[in-house]
Design an enzyme around this catalytic site. Structure first.
Site, PDB file in Angstrom:
ATOM      1  CB  THR A  61      88.645  26.566  58.115  1.00 52.89           C
ATOM      2  OG1 THR A  61      88.179  25.249  57.819  1.00 52.89           O
ATOM      3  CG2 THR A  61      88.462  27.450  56.881  1.00 52.89           C
ATOM      4  NE  ARG A  62      93.685  19.857  58.304  1.00 51.37           N
ATOM      5  CZ  ARG A  62      93.187  19.193  59.351  1.00 51.37           C
ATOM      6  NH1 ARG A  62      92.884  19.831  60.454  1.00 51.37           N
ATOM      7  NH2 ARG A  62      92.988  17.894  59.278  1.00 51.37           N
TER       8      ARG A  62
ATOM      9  CG  HIS B 228      79.721  21.490  56.475  1.00 54.96           C
ATOM     10  ND1 HIS B 228      79.369  21.130  55.194  1.00 54.96           N
ATOM     11  CD2 HIS B 228      80.904  20.857  56.728  1.00 54.96           C
ATOM     12  CE1 HIS B 228      80.281  20.304  54.691  1.00 54.96           C
ATOM     13  NE2 HIS B 228      81.218  20.133  55.603  1.00 54.96           N
TER      14      HIS B 228
ATOM     15  CG  HIS C  46      82.318  25.259  60.143  1.00 54.48           C
ATOM     16  ND1 HIS C  46      81.887  24.174  59.420  1.00 54.48           N
ATOM     17  CD2 HIS C  46      83.280  24.803  60.987  1.00 54.48           C
ATOM     18  CE1 HIS C  46      82.581  23.107  59.792  1.00 54.48           C
ATOM     19  NE2 HIS C  46      83.421  23.454  60.748  1.00 54.48           N
TER      20      HIS C  46
ATOM     21  NE  ARG D  43      86.495  18.929  72.487  1.00 54.34           N
ATOM     22  CZ  ARG D  43      86.974  17.713  72.207  1.00 54.34           C
ATOM     23  NH1 ARG D  43      87.392  17.461  70.976  1.00 54.34           N
ATOM     24  NH2 ARG D  43      87.018  16.770  73.121  1.00 54.34           N
TER      25      ARG D  43
END
Length: 575
Positions: A199-200, A204, A207, A293
């Site tokens: 992740t960057r 929340h 996730h 995605r």
């Protein structure tokens, strides 16, 4: 048991060269040196700690061309991303760089010698081809294409490196693991299956639910492995994001998850990037990797369409599954069901059941405007952390960048804006005039294009720092080249945090008017050759292609121009 490194051997150059590091450091003192860029620094760290295994240096021409064309090194090993060391012709000439040269690679933050590279070759890349093959298009709307066009120098140096020491980090030191350290951690805890999550962005509830679900389905543990190097301009800064990750780790079942930081400079290359990320996580010991995605997609192209298809990344990782030897976990888009107060994969929700979602764009809007963020979307501790870094829109800093010819009226507009903002109050106001931050009377001096670009970069740095602290910044250099202005914008957006609000104002006063009303006679001196490189006379001014506002003192009064800029800011909720 941790996964086997890509290529079979973890190329931990720090450990390999530890016994000779003192000799290398002594040698480095007497060698010509290259001060790395931020991206090169990230790349070097992952070369020397083994994160980019099987690489042992920056790619030579043979490997570079093979990677661009085939996603493979020259020896056939799968590796989809060019890892290159770019230098200028001036630097090559200045240091007499040639095959066989040994050069010290230095940290741009503290000038420490990190490694020595033995130059194998020097070559000129086909940057258009690199853009088209690696990123899918030569489109400046792609951040890495813009970076390649505006920041990458004309030549690449290939060669193996010897490691002196890793870069020193002062932030989140306990969360920074090398591949060898993370592998040792997994072994100590007897983690045999590890699902890595890239992740960057802030995390929340969705996730958390996604990663917990992936781990439980595979009877595995979770590695939250966020990028803390270069990401997309405008992303939430890594300090804020790490505080968010720390807050959300407390929401995982005890012993399920672990947080470690990855000093990667992302390229936002979609499908290729997903394969690259899988290789990196394999080197760090993960056995499974979540591919989302539109994984590592940069958004829309110049035509308003997505650069990559939503499942292109998953398709490419699947294509190379046998070689990657890391199991892909397809991202399942999670949606909230208010009737049961839970998240479920969207394709498993029966028709007719109410669902709720908040997009990333909507979240940013709520953060900027102070609108409420519901607890079903995120945790209180996460929202609190984000609000600390993202004050309401009318409290955020911004940069007004005025560009135009000498005597176009941009300086007068800038000073009038300063008065207007001071009258309104609520922020400190900073005014940066002239071609050089240190000398506001420099318009009648000779300048090379490189000097103008460097001066604009100084202004960009100062502007970003001030805007990040909540100031209203008004900058008014001539900045005649489009590439320079784009570079300034990138710096402000990337480094300004919540203050990375950038507005380009083109003061498009015609040259004839500027010259006719030049009471100081600067244009006249340029016409006679007394002043060299003067914009509008013997240096070109490239009119901005996408200015936020175009004004002209021959058709508008200064108060009218100032009012139009104020309205622009009000439209963007900054006043």
């Amino acid at each position: 048991m941790a996964n086997v490194p890509h290529g079979g051997v973890l190329k931990d150059l720090i450990s390999r060269d530890a016994s000779i590091s003192s000799q290398l450091l002594e040698e480095a003192v007497g060698l010509p040196d290259i001060v790395l860029t931020e991206r090169q620094l990230c790349d070097l760290e992952l070369i020397t700690n083994g994160g980019f295994s099987p690489l042992e240096g920056f790619m030579n021409e043979k490997d570079y061309k093979s990677v661009v064309d085939t996603l493979r090194l020259a020896n056939g090993t799968l590796f989809p991303m060019p890892i290159t060391l770019d230098v200028s012709k001036e630097k090559i000439d200045q240091l007499s760089i040639a095959p066989g040269s040994r050069l010290t690679l230095r940290d741009p933050r503290d000038d420490q010698a990190l490694a020595i590279i033995t130059v194998e070759d020097i070559y000129t890349p086909d940057r258009v081809k690199e853009c088209e093959q690696v990123f899918g298009a030569d489109d400046p709307a792609h951040p890495s294409v813009a970076y390649l066009r505006n920041r990458v120098r004309d030549f690449y140096i290939g060669g193996a490196v010897q490691a002196i020491q890793p870069p020193t980090h002062f932030d989140y030191v306990a969360l920074r693991y090398t591949p060898a350290e993370l592998r040792s951690h997994f072994k100590k805890l007897a983690w045999r299956k590890v699902v890595a999550f890239q992740t960057r962005n802030p995390m929340h509830r969705a996730h958390r639910e996604l990663t917990v679900r992936a781990a439980r389905q595979r009877q595995a543990n979770v590695l939250i492995h966020p990028v803390v190097g270069l990401t997309k301009p405008g992303d939430v800064d890594h300090y804020t994001r790490v505080r968010v990750y720390q807050a959300i780790m407390a929401k995982y079942p005890n012993g399920m998850g672990h947080l470690a930081l990855l000093p990667l400079a992302m390229r936002m290359a979609g499908p290729r990037e997903a394969v690259w990320h899988a290789i990196i996580r394999k080197n760090f010991g993960a056995t499974h990797f979540i591919v989302g995605r539109d994984h590592a997609g940069p958004g829309k192209n110049s035509q308003g369409k997505d650069f990559y298809g939503p499942y292109d990344a998953q398709d490419l990782v699947t294509k190379y599954h046998e070689e990657l030897q890391i199991e892909m976990v397809p991202f399942q888009q999670m949606t909230y069901l208010p009737s049961s107060d839970e998240y479920q994969p969207i394709d498993e929700v029966p028709k007719g059941i109410q669902t709720l979602d908040i997009s990333g764009t909507e979240l940013r809007r709520r953060l900027k405007t102070g609108a409420p963020i519901p607890d079903w979307f995120s945790y209180d501790a996460v929202v609190k952390t984000l609000r600390e870094s993202y004050p309401p829109r009318d409290k955020q800093g911004f940069v007004i960048f005025l560009t135009g010819l000498y005597n176009s009226g941009k300086d007068t507009v800038a000073k009038a804006l300063q008065v207007t903002f001071n009258q309104q109050g609520g922020r400190s106001v900073s005014l940066l005039l002239g071609e050089n931050v240190r000398d506001e009377s420099s318009a009648d001096k000779s300048y090379a294009a490189e000097e103008r670009h460097e001066n604009a970069q100084r202004i960009a740095f100062v502007s970003a720092e001030l805007a990040r602290a909540g100031a209203a910044v008004i900058a008014a250099p001539i900045a005649p080249l489009e590439a320079t202005r784009q570079s300034v914008k990138d710096t402000v957006v990337h480094s300004g945090g919540a203050g990375g609000n950038f507005f380009l104002i083109h003061v498009a006063t015609p040259l004839e008017h500027c010259e006719k009303n030049d009471r100081k006679g600067v244009y006249s001196r340029a016409r006679t050759g007394e002043i060299k490189g003067f914009v509008g006379v013997d240096a070109v001014y490239e009119a901005p292609e996408k200015a936020d506002l175009v004004v002209d003192v021959t058709t508008q009064s200064i108060p009218e121009i100032v009012h139009s800029i104020v309205l622009l800011l009000e439209t963007n909720s900054l006043l």
